[in-house]
Design an enzyme around this catalytic site. Structure first.
Site, PDB file in Angstrom:
ATOM      1  N   LYS A   4      42.991  21.421  29.734  1.00  7.86           N
ATOM      2  CA  LYS A   4      42.189  20.250  29.338  1.00  7.86           C
ATOM      3  C   LYS A   4      42.790  19.433  28.187  1.00  7.86           C
ATOM      4  O   LYS A   4      43.626  18.550  28.410  1.00  7.86           O
ATOM      5  CB  LYS A   4      40.765  20.709  29.021  1.00  7.86           C
ATOM      6  CG  LYS A   4      40.074  21.348  30.257  1.00  7.86           C
ATOM      7  CD  LYS A   4      38.672  21.776  29.976  1.00  7.86           C
ATOM      8  CE  LYS A   4      38.103  22.627  31.097  1.00  7.86           C
ATOM      9  NZ  LYS A   4      37.506  21.851  32.186  1.00  7.86           N
ATOM     10  N   ASP A  38      39.935  33.246  27.219  1.00  8.61           N
ATOM     11  CA  ASP A  38      40.063  32.038  28.030  1.00  8.61           C
ATOM     12  C   ASP A  38      39.541  30.862  27.189  1.00  8.61           C
ATOM     13  O   ASP A  38      38.337  30.638  27.091  1.00  8.61           O
ATOM     14  CB  ASP A  38      39.255  32.176  29.329  1.00  8.61           C
ATOM     15  CG  ASP A  38      39.286  30.901  30.140  1.00  8.61           C
ATOM     16  OD1 ASP A  38      38.749  30.914  31.272  1.00  8.61           O
ATOM     17  OD2 ASP A  38      39.848  29.890  29.665  1.00  8.61           O
ATOM     18  N   TYR A  61      33.169  31.474  33.459  1.00  6.46           N
ATOM     19  CA  TYR A  61      33.943  30.917  34.573  1.00  6.46           C
ATOM     20  C   TYR A  61      35.391  30.772  34.114  1.00  6.46           C
ATOM     21  O   TYR A  61      35.644  30.262  33.013  1.00  6.46           O
ATOM     22  CB  TYR A  61      33.384  29.554  34.987  1.00  6.46           C
ATOM     23  CG  TYR A  61      34.182  28.837  36.050  1.00  6.46           C
ATOM     24  CD1 TYR A  61      34.905  27.690  35.735  1.00  6.46           C
ATOM     25  CD2 TYR A  61      34.219  29.305  37.358  1.00  6.46           C
ATOM     26  CE1 TYR A  61      35.648  27.030  36.716  1.00  6.46           C
ATOM     27  CE2 TYR A  61      34.954  28.642  38.338  1.00  6.46           C
ATOM     28  CZ  TYR A  61      35.671  27.505  38.013  1.00  6.46           C
ATOM     29  OH  TYR A  61      36.405  26.847  38.969  1.00  6.46           O
TER      30      TYR A  61
HETATM   31  P1  KE4 Z   1      40.696  24.166  36.080  1.00  8.72           P
HETATM   32  O1  KE4 Z   1      41.376  24.994  37.162  1.00  8.72           O
HETATM   33  O2  KE4 Z   1      39.447  23.465  36.584  1.00  8.72           O
HETATM   34  O3  KE4 Z   1      41.671  23.224  35.369  1.00  8.72           O
HETATM   35  O4  KE4 Z   1      40.223  25.174  34.932  1.00  8.72           O
HETATM   36  C1  KE4 Z   1      39.423  26.266  35.286  1.00  8.72           C
HETATM   37  C2  KE4 Z   1      38.687  26.758  34.046  1.00  8.72           C
HETATM   38  C3  KE4 Z   1      39.112  27.909  33.428  1.00  8.72           C
HETATM   39  N1  KE4 Z   1      38.487  28.387  32.322  1.00  8.72           N
HETATM   40  C4  KE4 Z   1      37.434  27.721  31.781  1.00  8.72           C
HETATM   41  C5  KE4 Z   1      36.773  28.267  30.560  1.00  8.72           C
HETATM   42  C6  KE4 Z   1      36.957  26.526  32.376  1.00  8.72           C
HETATM   43  O5  KE4 Z   1      35.903  25.879  31.835  1.00  8.72           O
HETATM   44  C7  KE4 Z   1      37.592  26.026  33.532  1.00  8.72           C
HETATM   45  C8  KE4 Z   1      37.117  24.772  34.238  1.00  8.72           C
HETATM   46  N2  KE4 Z   1      35.983  24.118  33.688  1.00  8.72           N
HETATM   47  C9  KE4 Z   1      35.142  23.372  34.611  1.00  8.72           C
HETATM   48  C10 KE4 Z   1      33.983  22.784  33.792  1.00  8.72           C
HETATM   49  N3  KE4 Z   1      32.924  23.715  33.624  1.00  8.72           N
HETATM   50  C11 KE4 Z   1      35.899  22.339  35.383  1.00  8.72           C
HETATM   51  C12 KE4 Z   1      35.037  21.355  36.134  1.00  8.72           C
HETATM   52  C13 KE4 Z   1      35.189  21.492  37.627  1.00  8.72           C
HETATM   53  O6  KE4 Z   1      35.250  22.630  38.125  1.00  8.72           O
HETATM   54  O7  KE4 Z   1      35.251  20.420  38.290  1.00  8.72           O
END
Ligand code: KE4
Length: 444
Positions: free
Chosen positions: A284, A256, A161
């Site tokens: 994060k 990523d 993801y």
């Molecule tokens: P954000 O747009 O949520 O800040 O980041 C997206 C993203 C990109 N790449 C990786 C590897 C990620 O894990 C994420 C976002 N992680 C999720 C947790 N599995 C965020 C939680 C959510 O979607 O509320």
């Protein structure tokens, strides 16, 4: 009393509302105002069935809901809370910075300090651009790779993801080698068609994709340790293979590391594995809990970004002083000697406790862990890709989730997420968790 709930075994869900009645009431209101009652889908607890609690505050390894229930938190707001929640060093730094202004939209000192830290911690990053989320970071990195190579196709892996930009919300299509299919409504088929989705750890599939259209592939993006389908680890040599084949075809290799960056060591997975990607994405941890993302890599590629080059990318709050000072402070705390070793020791204590418990109980399981990232799977299959993750006993996970919540342990509300440890998780927290898990297993 809802006797039908009692009769057909919905008692736990029923009692959930009893456990946090104020949350339950507030959730009814939230659902009238916010789609699904949440601002991000995973928070709705749909993967475990039932209703979420509403948090009132968080400190250290614990969170408290609006009904006064307290939980040991194994999510840490999905990664940022690596020091534990509300660390005073970060709060004080943000408080001081806020007195000088909340946002400028003008270059500020803290942006340069953050850029200096990122480029010195991660050798592959010669230049870096801040964003406000991980999604923005990966979306921008893909656009940059396409602008730099003047190619359109990208490769991603099933189960990885990368946030919710159109090109990356794509599942493996019927002919996985030809094109992907939208993984969400609203993603035009023509966008998805440019994304090839392959099984993780499958060298043959990657080789075939490059043999078929390698000169059209702008980028290959992956979580080097996929942590959005539980925690999957690359088989020996897989990352080196990807580095080699992308270099051979002039494809931009994008790591990523939004989840793993600055969590699994100063240089994340690329530091652990000794692999140098062309671009990397972060988020994060470098925001300390405030909205942040970043992407960076070879200056030759990064200089294609506006205002220098033809690839446009922007953000009102990119480099925001509060997010920068929170992230900088957090990184300084992690720089203190032994921080990463301590995180690993906490993870090792949890792993040995859980493994001993499941072996004693004779329950099929897999426990994947790297440092402070971990995932428990209810399967005896080796976890190598999304398909193997799907062999786990989802119902067992759901039952364990609720049984642990009843005992004051909050794990990810989905079998497709990963657990996060922090420097605030004590040995007592870990030992209490393993005991709670033993008692929970006795109930489900
Ligand atoms: P954000 O747009 O949520 O800040 O980041 C997206 C993203 C990109 N790449 C990786 C590897 C990620 O894990 C994420 C976002 N992680 C999720 C947790 N599995 C965020 C939680 C959510 O979607 O509320």
């Amino acid at each position: 009393m809802n006797f039908s709930a009692l009769r057909n075994g919905e008692m736990r869900q029923y009692s959930r509302a009893m456990r946090y009645p104020t949350s339950s009431k507030l959730f009814q209101t939230a659902k009238q105002l916010i789609p699904g009652g949440v601002n991000s889908p995973v928070r709705a607890f749909r993967n475990v069935g039932g209703e979420p609690f509403f948090v009132r505050r968080a400190k250290g390894s614990r969170i408290e809901d609006i009904d006064g229930n307290s939980y040991i938190d194994y999510i840490g707001t999905w990664g940022p809370a690596i020091l534990g929640h509300a660390p005073m060093s970060v709060i004080n730094a943000v408080h001081e910075a806020a007195k000088n202004g909340l946002s400028f939209g003008i270059p500020n000192v803290l942006e340069v300090e953050m850029a200096q830290m990122i480029t010195s911690w991660v050798p592959s990053v010669e230049k870096v651009r801040m964003t406000n989320s991980g999604t923005e970071a990966t979306m921008s990195a893909i656009r940059l790779a396409r602008g730099y190579t003047k190619r359109d196709k990208i490769i991603k892996f099933d189960g990885c993801y990368h946030g919710h930009s159109d090109s990356l919300l794509v599942a493996a299509g019927s002919g996985a080698l030809t094109h992907g299919e939208p993984d969400s409504a609203g993603v035009p088929a023509v966008f998805a068609a440019q994304t090839i989705v392959l099984p993780f750890n499958d060298r043959e599939a990657v080789s075939q994709a490059f043999a078929t259209c390698g000169d059209e592939i702008a980028a290959l993006i992956l979580e080097p340790y996929p942590a959005n389908a539980g925690l999957i680890l690359p088989q020996p040599g897989f990352l080196a293979f990807l580095r080699e084949i992308t270099a051979q075809y002039g494809t931009v290799l994008i790591f990523d590391e939004v989840m793993t960056g600055f969590r699994l060591g100063k240089a994340g997975v690329q530091g652990l594995e000794g692999i140098t990607p062309d671009l990397s994405c972060f988020g994060k941890v470098i925001g300390g809990g405030l909205p942040v993302g970043a992407f960076g890599g070879k200056a030759e590629i990064m200089d294609y970004l506006a205002p220098l080059g033809p690839v446009y990318q922007a953000g009102t709050l990119s480099g925001n002083p509060l997010a920068m000072v929170a992230g900088i402070t957090q990184l300084h705390e992690l720089e203190k000697s032994g921080a990463y070793e301590t995180l690993d020791a906490i993870g090792a204590r949890l792993q040995s406790g859980v493994e001993a418990l499941f072996l004693k109980k004779g329950i099929p399981f897999r426990f994947n862990r790297v440092g402070s990232l971990f995932c428990l799977f209810f399967t005896d299959q080796e976890i190598i890709n999304l398909e193997s993750v799907k062999t786990q006993d989802m119902e067992m996970f759901r039952k364990l989730f609720w049984a642990l919540l009843d005992k004051g342990i909050y794990i990810a509300p989905s079998p497709y997420e990963t657990g996060f440890l922090s420097l605030a998780h004590s040995n007592d927290d870990i030992d209490f968790t393993v005991d709670a898990m033993e008692s929970a297993l006795g109930e489900i």
